[in-house]
Design an enzyme around this catalytic site. Sequence first.
Site, short mmCIF file in Angstrom:
data_model
loop_
_atom_site.label_atom_id
_atom_site.label_comp_id
_atom_site.label_asym_id
_atom_site.label_seq_id
_atom_site.Cartn_x
_atom_site.Cartn_y
_atom_site.Cartn_z
N GLY A 151 0.79 -1.22 0.00
CA GLY A 151 0.00 0.00 0.00
C GLY A 151 0.83 1.27 0.00
CB CYS A 152 -0.21 4.74 0.84
SG CYS A 152 -1.71 4.81 -0.17
CG ASN A 153 2.75 1.15 4.35
OD1 ASN A 153 1.55 0.98 4.20
ND2 ASN A 153 3.59 0.14 4.48
CG MET A 188 1.05 8.00 7.41
SD MET A 188 1.72 9.40 6.45
CE MET A 188 0.21 10.30 6.10
#
Length: 378
Positions: free
Chosen positions: A141-143, A365
């Site tokens: 994901g975004c992290n 995050m």
Amino acid sequence: MTTTATDPARIIGVGTAVPANSYSQQEILDIFAVRDPRVRSLFLNSAIERRYLTLPPEGPDGSRVMEVQGELLAKHKAQAVDMGVRAVQACLKEAGADLADIGYVCCVTTTGFLTPGLSALVIRELGIDPHTSRLDVVGMGCNAGLNALNAVNGWARANPGRLALMVCAEACSAAYVFDGTMRTSVVNSLFGDGSAAVALVAGETAGVGVGAHDGARVPGGAGAPGEAPAAEGPQLLKFSSYIITDAIDAMRYDWDDEQERFSFFLDPHVPYVVGAHAELVVDRLLDGTGLRRSDIDHWLVHSGGKKVIDAVGVNLGLTRHDLRHTTSVLRDYGNLSSGSFLFSYQRLLEEQVAQPGDHGVLMTMGPGSTIETALARW
């Protein structure tokens, strides 16, 4: 100068790429004939002006044809390879390096599944040496950009003088579900397509190219054979992570039986959960460095969304100026998932305000729920 595995790695180049077409939030609402006032409010109050997307094709009546899961995976493959390749080329140009200098490639993506991984496809497409070491980070994901950068940093430090490359390629428009629900509309109003690549070299000279032992060229600019020029990019000094296991289901992919495709879920409380823990992980990052938060000159925070940015800013005591690149990337691109922070880093470089001795914090995050940080010094 002799280098060792303990020398910090330095960022010597960054490059980004997006699809050809961008749309305002109003244009997207018009294209999909969205009339629900709640959904329209999500789009129009998102602090996003435009996003680069690869929308579904038009049908005979002018409406958009909904793609099946196989078509979405094909879109992801085509877009991730195209954007990834262009981001790598831009990155190498800035670093003054050639494809032959690359010793390690790490590819990051969450918006589709590929076997073989994206790294193999990028290596083939660019004609990179097939002996090049590689890694694929999928589904974090975004992290994930900072998770992967930590691994790339480790390889660079273990192989001083050799060029390590990370590529984040996210075709978020290959992960959309258009069913008119508030759940999917939150996602549809936020994410955009984009790719970012970053080049690292470890060692005090931060620039001896691949195969320096046999007289290979030097990335980063001209110099005497085997001698690297001084690099201006920041050194990566330290990483710190935190996973909020109580919120492990707050951001996730689910299979939607009715739509017959994967659907991304975002808990509306995510911004506040992430914000409440931001101070914890940043303080751990700075522990033992002699630095306080007030000593940090540059903050490069993931453009996760307006509420996420606001929550992190409040909890860390950051100003609008501190977060100017985060908010401007959100405004111009939306949430680009794993590569967002590198778009912000590129904007910081374009300002030409970073001075030798400055410190910066990079923060991402994402699912887990996870907060990743890195400390950099120019």
